[in-house]
Design an enzyme around this catalytic site. Structure first.
Site, PDB file in Angstrom:
ATOM      1  N   GLY A   1      -8.126   3.746  10.558  1.00 35.66           N
ATOM      2  CA  GLY A   1      -8.667   2.416  10.284  1.00 35.66           C
ATOM      3  C   GLY A   1      -8.685   2.017   8.828  1.00 35.66           C
ATOM      4  CB  THR A   2      -7.433   3.552   5.677  1.00 37.56           C
ATOM      5  OG1 THR A   2      -6.135   3.853   6.210  1.00 37.56           O
ATOM      6  CG2 THR A   2      -8.263   4.819   5.676  1.00 37.56           C
ATOM      7  N   GLY A   3      -6.255   0.883   6.861  1.00 33.33           N
ATOM      8  CA  GLY A   3      -5.542  -0.370   6.616  1.00 33.33           C
ATOM      9  C   GLY A   3      -6.301  -1.585   7.101  1.00 33.33           C
ATOM     10  CB  CYS A   4      -8.158  -2.235  10.265  1.00 33.76           C
ATOM     11  SG  CYS A   4      -6.871  -1.946  11.487  1.00 33.76           S
TER      12      CYS A   4
ATOM     13  CB  THR B   1      -7.192   8.504   6.902  1.00 31.83           C
ATOM     14  OG1 THR B   1      -6.318   9.198   7.819  1.00 31.83           O
ATOM     15  CG2 THR B   1      -7.518   9.412   5.727  1.00 31.83           C
TER      16      THR B   1
ATOM     17  CE  LYS C   1      -1.844  -1.503   3.744  1.00 26.51           C
ATOM     18  NZ  LYS C   1      -2.667  -1.745   4.959  1.00 26.51           N
TER      19      LYS C   1
END
Length: 267
Positions: free
Chosen positions: A205-208, A203, A175
């Site tokens: 929590g975007t990765g989770c 933004t 990413k």
């Protein structure tokens, strides 16, 4: 149509924007049934992480057995796992129960910059857990830790994702949100997924959410590249529709589809 079941193995975020809480929201938003195994409890909000309490590995094992022995698991998402004892327990359970899809988001650093992984656990993550994944989804700081080098451009990302895939013997979605310009993610097959950068603090929590959305779409039967494309669009829209929560990095809006009078936006 048969409901698909997706299990998240991750830490709890008391602020509700990331971790277990975000994963379960994603599973519900995408029409799957969510289950959870909690690996740690964090004292966390939009400003940062102030404490982490790990769950005893035996309790993690009991949670895993409770889910797998009773409920069919169509996909697993693994997030925050902070010590090698818990990693070993998870790896043994994945080996034993053989879920069809395993998405690992190697959570090491919170959005605030706080470390979420013990230093001596990095080797265990690389050796015991990551090679068991269908796909792993590191961001640039996490990939830099795993490879021991800096990644500062799209060109370096293309090389790094190939190195990671070879090292972990699995597919990798690297990413690129930490670079300037459009948010470009690169799959180890060479396919690139791009979305416009949005100037917003919402933004958290975007990765989770991206990794759990990929797991949900894999459970729903999508091929991996389609699952990634749909997951990325879902997160993009959730960022676009986010609203202020707290005093720091607000979470994305996981249920943006239901904003219009309680009906899904695509109805």
């Amino acid at each position: 149509m048969e409901r698909k079941h997706v299990l998240t193995i991750a830490g709890s975020d008391s602020g509700g924007g990331a971790g277990i809480q975000a994963d379960l929201k994603v599973f519900s938003a995408l029409g799957t049934y969510g289950m959870s195994v909690i690996t740690a409890v964090t004292a966390q909000n939009t400003l940062g992480v102030t404490a982490i309490q790990e769950i005893d590995s035996q309790v993690v094992q009991l949670q895993l057995d409770a889910v797998f022995s009773d409920i069919r698991v169509d996909a697993v998402k693994i997030g925050m796992v902070s010590n090698h004892g818990i990693m070993d327990v998870i790896a043994q359970s994945i080996q034993r129960y053989q879920p069809p899809h395993v998405v690992i988001d190697p959570v090491m650093i919170a959005k605030s910059g706080d470390s979420l992984l013990q230093e001596d656990s990095i080797a265990a993550l690389q050796n015991a857990l990551l090679p068991m994944a269908t796909i792993i989804t590191p961001n640039l700081p996490e990939a830099e830790v795993l490879l021991g080098c800096k990644i500062t451009s799209i060109l370096e990302m293309r090389q790094a994702v190939k190195e990671l895939a070879g090292k972990m013997n699995t597919q990798v979605l690297l990413k690129g949100g930490h670079l300037d310009g459009d948010a470009v993610d690169i799959l180890s097959t060479g396919r690139e997924f791009s979305s416009p950068r949005i100037d917003t603090p919402h933004t958290h929590g975007t990765g989770c959410s991206l990794s759990s959305a990929i797991a949900a779409y894999l459970a729903l039967g999508e091929p991996i590249e389609i699952a990634i494309a749909k997951a990325k669009e879902y997160v993009f829209q959730a960022i676009c529709h986010a609203f202020p929560i707290g005093k720091g990095h607000s979470p994305i809006h996981h249920f943006y589809q239901w904003d219009q009078g309680g009906r899904k936006a695509w109805d």
